[in-house]
Design a protein around this motif. Structure first.
Motif, mmCIF file in Angstrom:
data_model
loop_
_atom_site.group_PDB
_atom_site.id
_atom_site.type_symbol
_atom_site.label_atom_id
_atom_site.label_comp_id
_atom_site.label_asym_id
_atom_site.label_seq_id
_atom_site.Cartn_x
_atom_site.Cartn_y
_atom_site.Cartn_z
ATOM 1 N N VAL A 258 13.904 2.502 2.657
ATOM 2 C CA VAL A 258 13.270 1.288 3.753
ATOM 3 C C VAL A 258 12.253 2.023 4.519
ATOM 4 O O VAL A 258 12.710 3.266 5.006
ATOM 5 C CB VAL A 258 14.609 0.974 4.430
ATOM 6 C CG1 VAL A 258 14.375 0.140 5.708
ATOM 7 C CG2 VAL A 258 15.690 0.133 3.489
ATOM 8 N N HIS A 259 11.205 1.561 4.750
ATOM 9 C CA HIS A 259 10.206 2.062 5.637
ATOM 10 C C HIS A 259 9.995 1.035 6.667
ATOM 11 O O HIS A 259 9.737 -0.020 6.474
ATOM 12 C CB HIS A 259 8.850 2.295 4.857
ATOM 13 C CG HIS A 259 7.772 2.489 5.723
ATOM 14 N ND1 HIS A 259 7.908 3.352 6.599
ATOM 15 C CD2 HIS A 259 6.544 1.976 5.645
ATOM 16 C CE1 HIS A 259 6.591 3.653 7.378
ATOM 17 N NE2 HIS A 259 5.902 2.771 6.780
ATOM 18 N N VAL A 260 10.226 1.457 7.922
ATOM 19 C CA VAL A 260 9.875 0.728 9.186
ATOM 20 C C VAL A 260 9.162 1.279 10.148
ATOM 21 O O VAL A 260 8.954 2.625 10.318
ATOM 22 C CB VAL A 260 11.369 0.321 9.904
ATOM 23 C CG1 VAL A 260 12.147 -0.726 8.914
ATOM 24 C CG2 VAL A 260 12.299 1.279 10.218
ATOM 25 N N HIS A 261 8.454 0.463 10.948
ATOM 26 C CA HIS A 261 7.704 0.972 12.145
ATOM 27 C C HIS A 261 8.692 0.982 13.314
ATOM 28 O O HIS A 261 8.332 0.090 14.438
ATOM 29 C CB HIS A 261 6.290 0.496 12.218
ATOM 30 C CG HIS A 261 5.429 0.532 10.878
ATOM 31 N ND1 HIS A 261 4.646 -0.417 10.734
ATOM 32 C CD2 HIS A 261 5.381 1.374 9.897
ATOM 33 C CE1 HIS A 261 4.027 -0.127 9.726
ATOM 34 N NE2 HIS A 261 4.460 0.900 9.040
ATOM 35 N N CYS A 262 9.503 1.939 13.397
ATOM 36 C CA CYS A 262 10.663 1.692 14.209
ATOM 37 C C CYS A 262 10.172 2.182 15.626
ATOM 38 O O CYS A 262 9.647 3.295 15.985
ATOM 39 C CB CYS A 262 11.867 2.639 13.750
ATOM 40 S SG CYS A 262 12.904 3.176 15.040
ATOM 41 N N VAL B 85 0.789 -1.242 -0.163
ATOM 42 C CA VAL B 85 -0.054 0.072 -0.036
ATOM 43 C C VAL B 85 0.734 1.399 -0.024
ATOM 44 O O VAL B 85 0.503 2.289 -0.197
ATOM 45 C CB VAL B 85 -0.877 -0.062 1.327
ATOM 46 C CG1 VAL B 85 -2.147 -1.105 1.172
ATOM 47 C CG2 VAL B 85 -0.150 -0.002 2.592
ATOM 48 N N GLU B 86 2.129 1.068 0.121
ATOM 49 C CA GLU B 86 3.056 2.358 0.356
ATOM 50 C C GLU B 86 3.920 2.253 -0.827
ATOM 51 O O GLU B 86 4.954 2.892 -0.984
ATOM 52 C CB GLU B 86 3.831 2.400 1.778
ATOM 53 C CG GLU B 86 2.734 2.616 2.853
ATOM 54 C CD GLU B 86 3.205 2.133 4.209
ATOM 55 O OE1 GLU B 86 3.001 3.035 5.125
ATOM 56 O OE2 GLU B 86 3.807 1.225 4.346
ATOM 57 N N THR B 87 3.468 1.616 -1.929
ATOM 58 C CA THR B 87 4.486 1.700 -3.198
ATOM 59 C C THR B 87 4.752 2.941 -3.801
ATOM 60 O O THR B 87 5.838 3.233 -4.310
ATOM 61 C CB THR B 87 3.849 0.805 -4.299
ATOM 62 O OG1 THR B 87 3.792 -0.647 -3.852
ATOM 63 C CG2 THR B 87 4.654 0.945 -5.561
ATOM 64 N N ASN C 78 2.872 9.670 13.956
ATOM 65 C CA ASN C 78 1.785 8.499 14.145
ATOM 66 C C ASN C 78 2.036 7.382 13.234
ATOM 67 O O ASN C 78 0.848 6.923 12.818
ATOM 68 C CB ASN C 78 0.439 8.957 14.250
ATOM 69 C CG ASN C 78 0.390 9.929 15.192
ATOM 70 O OD1 ASN C 78 0.420 11.127 15.487
ATOM 71 N ND2 ASN C 78 -0.218 9.351 16.443
ATOM 72 N N HIS C 79 3.455 7.301 12.717
ATOM 73 C CA HIS C 79 3.611 6.243 11.680
ATOM 74 C C HIS C 79 4.941 5.320 11.499
ATOM 75 O O HIS C 79 4.713 4.277 11.903
ATOM 76 C CB HIS C 79 3.155 6.643 10.278
ATOM 77 C CG HIS C 79 2.982 5.449 9.198
ATOM 78 N ND1 HIS C 79 2.594 6.005 7.918
ATOM 79 C CD2 HIS C 79 3.505 4.626 8.919
ATOM 80 C CE1 HIS C 79 2.550 4.821 7.235
ATOM 81 N NE2 HIS C 79 3.556 3.771 7.944
ATOM 82 N N GLY C 80 5.991 6.139 11.493
ATOM 83 C CA GLY C 80 7.155 5.322 11.532
ATOM 84 C C GLY C 80 8.254 6.326 10.715
ATOM 85 O O GLY C 80 8.100 7.233 10.795
HETATM 86 ZN ZN LIG Z 1 3.953 2.034 7.193
#
Ligand SMILES: [Zn+2]
Length: 316
Positions: free
Chosen positions: A107-111, A93-95, A163-165
């Motif tokens: 790189v997308h992480v929910h750190c 969904v984040e393409t 509120n996401h990462g």
């Molecule tokens: Zn995300």
């Protein structure tokens, strides 16, 4: 080793670190010869070496569609290179976020360390000193997918999403991994262990999650609302506490204990319960979180791509 297999190796490592990635959350990508290889929706980064996790997207067609505001960009399914991809995979969904950044690797992480700041009302001011010297941007909360893509201006290496990462972008994989580590180190907060840990709390049909025991203030803050998308979509709004739980909610919070999780929880909500405790344990008593508004929750709960991601069998 080509870029994609290097990305798979790194993605599996990131995906196994619960302080960075929980369940099917987070996504990585590489741009190579006109193709955007991006994590598929509902797939787990942790499994990147075990099964097909990346799907090939025609970058030029996607960028042209974004230019003309084509609604097909919401799912990006129309831009999949079926000749290169395993059947049945749908892009993350984040393409569009990955496509819109010019760097080769994203790189997308929910750190968890990032979230422990990014959910606070004064997050931007805190981050301004903690991330000083990095080429970073603050991105006010907006629903993931196309709205998030449109709100991110290229030009930085690090984006903290309220509120996401966390999103990092670099032309080499080593630099991207380094940025994730640097940000995590700079934003690390102490874990406030619950004093005493009275594990005498019991409830039929529940067991303690493998997660930190929460102090009373952490329970109060965590139960009061939802503070990032995956919490809401996998656990529902906020959290029940031992004092107010009715029926059989997925998670029940009690002071001095790790979250009580329902015995039949699937792996994804179980991972989200752990994430909730990991984030809440880092909050201080005087922290002021920014919870989702009712409207933000409504938008996330009724977003088609998210409903797909949540309902896909492989997501659980
Ligand atoms: Zn995300």
């Amino acid at each position: 080793m080509n870029d994609l297999s290097a990305l798979a190796r790194v993605s599996a490592e990131l995906g196994r670190n619960r302080l960075l990635v929980q369940a099917a959350g987070g996504n990585t990508s590489v741009k190579d010869d006109g193709v955007l290889w991006v994590k598929a929706s509902g797939r787990w980064l942790a499994k990147a070496l075990d099964e097909p996790v990346f799907v090939a997207v025609d970058l030029a067609r996607l960028m042209a569609a974004l230019e003309r505001d084509d609604p097909a960009c919401e799912t990006c399914a129309a831009f999949v290179r079926a000749d290169l991809s395993a059947p049945g995979l749908r892009p993350s969904v984040e393409t569009t976020l990955h496509a819109g950044l010019p760097q080769r690797f994203v790189v997308h992480v929910h750190c968890v360390e990032t979230l422990s700041h990014a959910i606070l009302i004064d997050a931007e001011a805190r981050l301004t000193s903690l991330l000083d010297g990095l080429n970073w941007r603050w991105v006010p909360y907006i629903r993931p997918g196309l709205p998030l893509f449109r709100s991110i201006a290229p030009g930085a290496d690090v984006y903290v999403l309220q509120n996401h990462g966390l999103v990092v972008a670099a032309d080499t994989l080593a630099e991207a991994v380094d940025l994730v580590e640097v940000v995590g180190r700079r934003l690390a907060r102490p874990v406030h262990a619950a004093p005493g840990a009275p594990r005498s709390v019991k409830r039929a049909g529940y067991h303690f999650a493998d997660a930190p025991a929460l102090a009373a203030h952490a329970v109060r803050l965590a139960a009061a609302g939802s503070y990032y998308p995956d919490h809401l979509v996998f656990l529902g709004s906020g959290a029940a506490t031992i004092d107010n739980a009715v029926g059989s909610p997925p998670v029940i919070l009690a002071p001095g204990c790790p979250p009580l999780v329902r015995d039949d929880l699937a792996p994804a909500p179980l991972a989200m319960a752990g994430c909730m405790a990991d984030v809440a344990a880092r909050l201080a008593p005087d922290d002021r979180p920014r919870y989702f508004t009712a409207e933000e929750e409504y938008v996330l709960e009724h977003w088609d791509a998210e409903i797909y991601r949540q309902s896909a069998p492989e997501a659980k």
